[in-house]
Design a protein around this motif. Structure first.
Motif, PDB file in Angstrom:
ATOM      1  N   ALA A  57     -40.708 -13.335  46.380  1.00  0.00           N
ATOM      2  CA  ALA A  57     -41.618 -14.019  47.321  1.00  0.00           C
ATOM      3  C   ALA A  57     -40.807 -14.820  48.542  1.00  0.00           C
ATOM      4  O   ALA A  57     -41.281 -14.910  49.598  1.00  0.00           O
ATOM      5  CB  ALA A  57     -42.116 -15.030  46.436  1.00  0.00           C
ATOM      6  N   ASN A  58     -39.372 -15.083  48.192  1.00  0.00           N
ATOM      7  CA  ASN A  58     -38.728 -15.803  49.349  1.00  0.00           C
ATOM      8  C   ASN A  58     -38.366 -15.043  50.315  1.00  0.00           C
ATOM      9  O   ASN A  58     -37.889 -15.575  51.563  1.00  0.00           O
ATOM     10  CB  ASN A  58     -37.622 -16.586  48.588  1.00  0.00           C
ATOM     11  N   ASP A  59     -38.404 -13.741  50.531  1.00  0.00           N
ATOM     12  CA  ASP A  59     -38.286 -12.675  51.487  1.00  0.00           C
ATOM     13  C   ASP A  59     -39.362 -12.223  51.960  1.00  0.00           C
ATOM     14  O   ASP A  59     -39.721 -11.231  52.866  1.00  0.00           O
ATOM     15  CB  ASP A  59     -37.509 -11.762  51.031  1.00  0.00           C
ATOM     16  N   SER A  60     -40.635 -12.939  51.682  1.00  0.00           N
ATOM     17  CA  SER A  60     -41.995 -12.249  52.266  1.00  0.00           C
ATOM     18  C   SER A  60     -42.433 -13.332  53.471  1.00  0.00           C
ATOM     19  O   SER A  60     -42.155 -14.487  53.327  1.00  0.00           O
ATOM     20  CB  SER A  60     -42.899 -12.282  51.052  1.00  0.00           C
ATOM     21  N   PRO A  61     -43.148 -12.761  54.276  1.00  0.00           N
ATOM     22  CA  PRO A  61     -43.832 -13.499  55.350  1.00  0.00           C
ATOM     23  C   PRO A  61     -44.642 -14.598  54.912  1.00  0.00           C
ATOM     24  O   PRO A  61     -44.751 -15.667  55.568  1.00  0.00           O
ATOM     25  CB  PRO A  61     -44.372 -12.546  56.465  1.00  0.00           C
ATOM     26  N   ASP A  62     -45.467 -14.519  53.877  1.00  0.00           N
ATOM     27  CA  ASP A  62     -46.440 -15.301  53.441  1.00  0.00           C
ATOM     28  C   ASP A  62     -45.998 -16.137  52.225  1.00  0.00           C
ATOM     29  O   ASP A  62     -46.739 -16.713  51.728  1.00  0.00           O
ATOM     30  CB  ASP A  62     -47.929 -14.527  53.173  1.00  0.00           C
ATOM     31  N   GLY A  63     -44.711 -15.881  51.851  1.00  0.00           N
ATOM     32  CA  GLY A  63     -44.087 -16.532  50.510  1.00  0.00           C
ATOM     33  C   GLY A  63     -44.651 -16.155  49.209  1.00  0.00           C
ATOM     34  O   GLY A  63     -44.743 -16.976  48.262  1.00  0.00           O
ATOM     35  N   GLN A  64     -45.362 -15.122  49.118  1.00  0.00           N
ATOM     36  CA  GLN A  64     -45.876 -14.450  47.902  1.00  0.00           C
ATOM     37  C   GLN A  64     -45.286 -13.140  47.685  1.00  0.00           C
ATOM     38  O   GLN A  64     -44.657 -12.316  48.269  1.00  0.00           O
ATOM     39  CB  GLN A  64     -47.444 -14.016  48.214  1.00  0.00           C
ATOM     40  N   HIS A  65     -45.216 -12.961  46.178  1.00  0.00           N
ATOM     41  CA  HIS A  65     -44.863 -11.525  45.869  1.00  0.00           C
ATOM     42  C   HIS A  65     -45.682 -10.512  46.326  1.00  0.00           C
ATOM     43  O   HIS A  65     -46.905 -10.828  46.258  1.00  0.00           O
ATOM     44  CB  HIS A  65     -44.553 -11.597  44.098  1.00  0.00           C
ATOM     45  N   HIS A  66     -45.209  -9.390  46.610  1.00  0.00           N
ATOM     46  CA  HIS A  66     -46.049  -8.281  46.967  1.00  0.00           C
ATOM     47  C   HIS A  66     -45.359  -7.171  46.052  1.00  0.00           C
ATOM     48  O   HIS A  66     -44.214  -6.953  45.950  1.00  0.00           O
ATOM     49  CB  HIS A  66     -45.987  -8.137  48.422  1.00  0.00           C
ATOM     50  N   LEU A  67     -46.329  -6.141  45.814  1.00  0.00           N
ATOM     51  CA  LEU A  67     -45.975  -5.050  44.966  1.00  0.00           C
ATOM     52  C   LEU A  67     -46.159  -3.583  45.764  1.00  0.00           C
ATOM     53  O   LEU A  67     -47.237  -3.349  46.332  1.00  0.00           O
ATOM     54  CB  LEU A  67     -46.835  -4.862  43.483  1.00  0.00           C
ATOM     55  N   ILE A  68     -45.046  -2.849  45.798  1.00  0.00           N
ATOM     56  CA  ILE A  68     -45.564  -1.469  46.159  1.00  0.00           C
ATOM     57  C   ILE A  68     -45.233  -0.470  45.406  1.00  0.00           C
ATOM     58  O   ILE A  68     -44.506  -0.493  44.393  1.00  0.00           O
ATOM     59  CB  ILE A  68     -44.347  -1.317  47.551  1.00  0.00           C
ATOM     60  N   PRO A  69     -46.087   0.548  45.409  1.00  0.00           N
ATOM     61  CA  PRO A  69     -45.829   1.582  44.401  1.00  0.00           C
ATOM     62  C   PRO A  69     -44.617   2.460  44.411  1.00  0.00           C
ATOM     63  O   PRO A  69     -43.938   2.824  45.623  1.00  0.00           O
ATOM     64  CB  PRO A  69     -47.090   2.686  44.749  1.00  0.00           C
ATOM     65  N   LEU A  70     -43.850   2.885  43.410  1.00  0.00           N
ATOM     66  CA  LEU A  70     -42.886   3.817  43.241  1.00  0.00           C
ATOM     67  C   LEU A  70     -42.898   5.043  44.132  1.00  0.00           C
ATOM     68  O   LEU A  70     -41.961   5.614  44.640  1.00  0.00           O
ATOM     69  CB  LEU A  70     -42.437   4.039  41.938  1.00  0.00           C
ATOM     70  N   ALA A  71     -44.479   5.404  44.122  1.00  0.00           N
ATOM     71  CA  ALA A  71     -44.478   6.952  44.992  1.00  0.00           C
ATOM     72  C   ALA A  71     -44.225   6.603  46.415  1.00  0.00           C
ATOM     73  O   ALA A  71     -44.023   7.572  47.012  1.00  0.00           O
ATOM     74  CB  ALA A  71     -45.932   6.928  44.757  1.00  0.00           C
ATOM     75  N   TRP A  72     -44.162   5.423  46.722  1.00  0.00           N
ATOM     76  CA  TRP A  72     -43.564   5.316  48.303  1.00  0.00           C
ATOM     77  C   TRP A  72     -42.073   5.126  48.657  1.00  0.00           C
ATOM     78  O   TRP A  72     -41.631   5.503  49.664  1.00  0.00           O
ATOM     79  CB  TRP A  72     -43.985   3.848  48.673  1.00  0.00           C
ATOM     80  N   VAL A  73     -41.217   5.440  47.366  1.00  0.00           N
ATOM     81  CA  VAL A  73     -39.918   5.588  47.584  1.00  0.00           C
ATOM     82  C   VAL A  73     -39.637   6.928  48.058  1.00  0.00           C
ATOM     83  O   VAL A  73     -39.794   7.960  47.409  1.00  0.00           O
ATOM     84  CB  VAL A  73     -39.371   5.157  46.273  1.00  0.00           C
ATOM     85  N   GLU A  74     -38.864   6.861  49.252  1.00  0.00           N
ATOM     86  CA  GLU A  74     -38.521   8.116  49.808  1.00  0.00           C
ATOM     87  C   GLU A  74     -36.992   8.479  49.183  1.00  0.00           C
ATOM     88  O   GLU A  74     -36.761   9.752  48.891  1.00  0.00           O
ATOM     89  CB  GLU A  74     -38.242   8.101  51.211  1.00  0.00           C
ATOM     90  N   ARG A  75     -36.209   7.467  49.216  1.00  0.00           N
ATOM     91  CA  ARG A  75     -34.797   7.740  48.530  1.00  0.00           C
ATOM     92  C   ARG A  75     -33.975   6.445  48.353  1.00  0.00           C
ATOM     93  O   ARG A  75     -34.563   5.376  48.726  1.00  0.00           O
ATOM     94  CB  ARG A  75     -33.781   8.268  49.568  1.00  0.00           C
ATOM     95  N   VAL A  76     -33.201   6.529  47.423  1.00  0.00           N
ATOM     96  CA  VAL A  76     -32.324   5.150  47.090  1.00  0.00           C
ATOM     97  C   VAL A  76     -30.924   5.318  47.631  1.00  0.00           C
ATOM     98  O   VAL A  76     -30.324   6.372  47.295  1.00  0.00           O
ATOM     99  CB  VAL A  76     -32.489   4.865  45.630  1.00  0.00           C
ATOM    100  N   ASP A  77     -30.396   4.379  48.388  1.00  0.00           N
ATOM    101  CA  ASP A  77     -29.095   4.389  48.887  1.00  0.00           C
ATOM    102  C   ASP A  77     -27.993   3.359  48.194  1.00  0.00           C
ATOM    103  O   ASP A  77     -28.135   2.406  48.593  1.00  0.00           O
ATOM    104  CB  ASP A  77     -29.032   4.577  50.394  1.00  0.00           C
ATOM    105  N   SER A  78     -27.593   3.688  46.756  1.00  0.00           N
ATOM    106  CA  SER A  78     -26.996   2.575  46.210  1.00  0.00           C
ATOM    107  C   SER A  78     -25.778   2.014  46.971  1.00  0.00           C
ATOM    108  O   SER A  78     -25.312   0.891  46.788  1.00  0.00           O
ATOM    109  CB  SER A  78     -26.298   3.307  44.827  1.00  0.00           C
TER     110      SER A  78
END
Length: 102
Positions: A57-78
């Protein structure tokens, strides 16, 4: 890309959940960069909740938690501590869900 049964979201590979960690940056497609990672910063991983990534929430423009589907993940760069999405930033912000909508 495979379609998940009964869902309009594409299926995702399970390995992604193992690589996604708390405090990773989440970047959408677009012009920009943050801490050496290309793309537009749209949030920071708080934790995984089922088939969703919950953003802090603290990194959100409206101060709220948001959820995004895992299906939107293209890749992970550890190495760069970044999750890259397969959508542009405007689409992500229009289509993400607020806590309680899932």
């Amino acid at each position: 890309m495979n379609e998940a049964k009964g869902s309009s979201e594409p299926a995702f590979e399970p390995y992604r959940t193992e690589e996604i960690r708390e405090h990773m940056m989440v970047h959408a497609r677009g012009n920009g960069a943050m801490n050496g990672s290309p793309g537009v910063h749209v949030g920071t991983v708080d934790r995984l909740e089922g088939l969703y990534i919950k953003l802090t929430a603290n990194d959100s423009p409206d101060g709220q938690h948001h959820l995004i589907p895992l299906a939107w993940v293209e890749r992970v760069d550890s190495a760069h501590n970044t999750v890259y999405l397969n959508r542009d930033a405007d689409t992500v912000r229009q289509e993400w869900r607020s806590e309680g909508q899932v």
